[in-house]
Design an enzyme around this catalytic site. Sequence first.
Site, PDB file in Angstrom:
ATOM      1  CG  ASP A 151      -1.959   1.081   1.210  1.00 45.62           C
ATOM      2  OD1 ASP A 151      -1.776   2.039   0.442  1.00 45.62           O
ATOM      3  OD2 ASP A 151      -2.949   0.982   1.941  1.00 45.62           O
ATOM      4  CB  THR A 172      -0.821   6.539  -2.308  1.00 42.77           C
ATOM      5  OG1 THR A 172      -2.017   6.632  -1.550  1.00 42.77           O
ATOM      6  CG2 THR A 172       0.259   7.322  -1.631  1.00 42.77           C
ATOM      7  CB  THR A 173       1.390   3.493  -5.886  1.00 42.22           C
ATOM      8  OG1 THR A 173       1.336   2.930  -4.582  1.00 42.22           O
ATOM      9  CG2 THR A 173       2.631   3.010  -6.596  1.00 42.22           C
ATOM     10  CG  ASP A 211      -6.707   1.582   0.734  1.00 40.61           C
ATOM     11  OD1 ASP A 211      -6.905   2.536   1.499  1.00 40.61           O
ATOM     12  OD2 ASP A 211      -5.580   1.255   0.337  1.00 40.61           O
TER      13      ASP A 211
END
Length: 564
Positions: free
Chosen positions: A79, A112-113, A416
């Site tokens: 994550d 995010t990534t 998530d």
Amino acid sequence: WFLWRARKTLEAKTAKSTHTMSRVKTVNPNADIIGKNHSLAMNIQAAQSLMSVVKSNLGPSGTMKMLVSGAGTIKITKDGKVLLDEMQIQHPTASIIARTATAQDDITGDGTTSNVLFTGELLRQSSRHLSEGLHPRVIVEGFELARDRCMKFVDEFKKDVSEEKLDNELLMNVAKSSLRTKVHQKLADHLSDIVVRAVKCIRRPKMPLDLHMVEIMHMVHKSDMDTRYINGLVLDHGARHPNMAKRSEDCYIFICNVSLEYEKSEVNAGFFYSNAEEREKQVAAERKFTDDKVKKIIQFKEKVCGDSKKGFILINQKGIDPLSLDLLQKAGIVGIRRAKRRNMERLSLACGGYAVNSVEDLDEKCLGHADLVYEHVLGEDKFTFVEGCKNAASCTVLINGPNDHTIRQIKDALRDGLRAVRNVMEDKAVIAGAGAFEIAAHNDLMKFKKTTKGRVKLGIDAFAHALLVIPKTLAENSGLDVQQAIIALMEQSNSEGNPRVGLDIATGKCLLPEDVGIWDNVRVKKQLLHLGSLVAMKLLLVDEVIRAGRKFNKAPADPNAPVM
């Protein structure tokens, strides 16, 4: 003449930079300054370094990272938010990118990534043009045009979903698309069903979805596949009397916030007596105040239950002393004290009824109902399960796992997954995943570039190529030939009638995400385009980095040195 002119220009720039540095030095002699060319190179290098750290975690085939804290705590995760939160990032540019990416996760719950990759790729694409002498402002203008065009394209590309079409299948596909990037496929499919049931349970018409009404409890017990959805609530403590019933069926739930224990006076007071009889009377009077409240609860129980074998569960936010517990046990009431404040609202929503603050004039409407209440003992810990609630608007997800790092991984994935399903319900739309949006947006920007004039085309071109970092990384992490996969996607996407093609990570061929149920959130894509491009534009326009006081990579001054 040309050489002379170039030399004069270089000397003028050097003089200007030196003049600026000298002005800062005049204001603060200890300031450390990185000049124009070096600051831009530093920002680009920092973005690419952070990008390379998280790049291998993207997608269902991404690898994991093991994070070990100073205390020896282990986290195994892929994550992006957990990675960026746990890593101690010292570099100022990398820290800005990381904070922006985690802000996206706080808002939307995902991306995010992708945000870090997109920001790093925008700067990498820009460096090609900057090395040829193009001014950063020109690239930024192109980025702004491309971003605005992409925002409009999101609304054209997304698939609207009406209230009637928000069925289990669509929500399950959305949850799977999110969870498969966090945990292995078998567990992701198991958690997807739990997530969808939980969000549908707490959903109330014309009311915002409050994910805090989903209680997430964990037990270091069994395996990760034993994680389950509970139509009710799990309390992390049990009854405090050894003879109280451990299992009750068809129960009334009485929720209250009333002190059932001996209380000291709030002001200093003295009680005087002249003999033992007077002391006994004072003790009895003090005890009578608490006993009267307990007796009223017992009378209320007898009134609503009568001669039936229905259970009566008292869940109190405040304390219950041993004498009161003994009275309740003799009356057949299960008393649970010190319930957490956050569970009081959840209990009312799950079981019905409402919490009372006084035992005067008790009404049957304040009672909730549960089909089953039982106590589970695990080692030294006790858990009380309240199950079988009708029309519940609150529920519990009980996470099971063999060790702490497995439980933490599932907890992050559930967070998530819950947000992904909530986003679809609020957006009333989904957008094709598997890199389909990025490929289609790239093709759209290439067409849009032809309608513009001047050097802004270079910025639009860099933005379009930066979007391809997502499908490229998906292909790379799946062990595919990146160039071959991207060329096949571009050719298929440009053909007639196939604008929504994505990457099949198993074969490297093209697929239609709609057919296999790979969906992303609309708001995640919008935040990605907005925040990723915003940070890249701000960093491109930085021409000097000034740190006042302590210098870069230098030890602090000796505190014992004499003051000049």
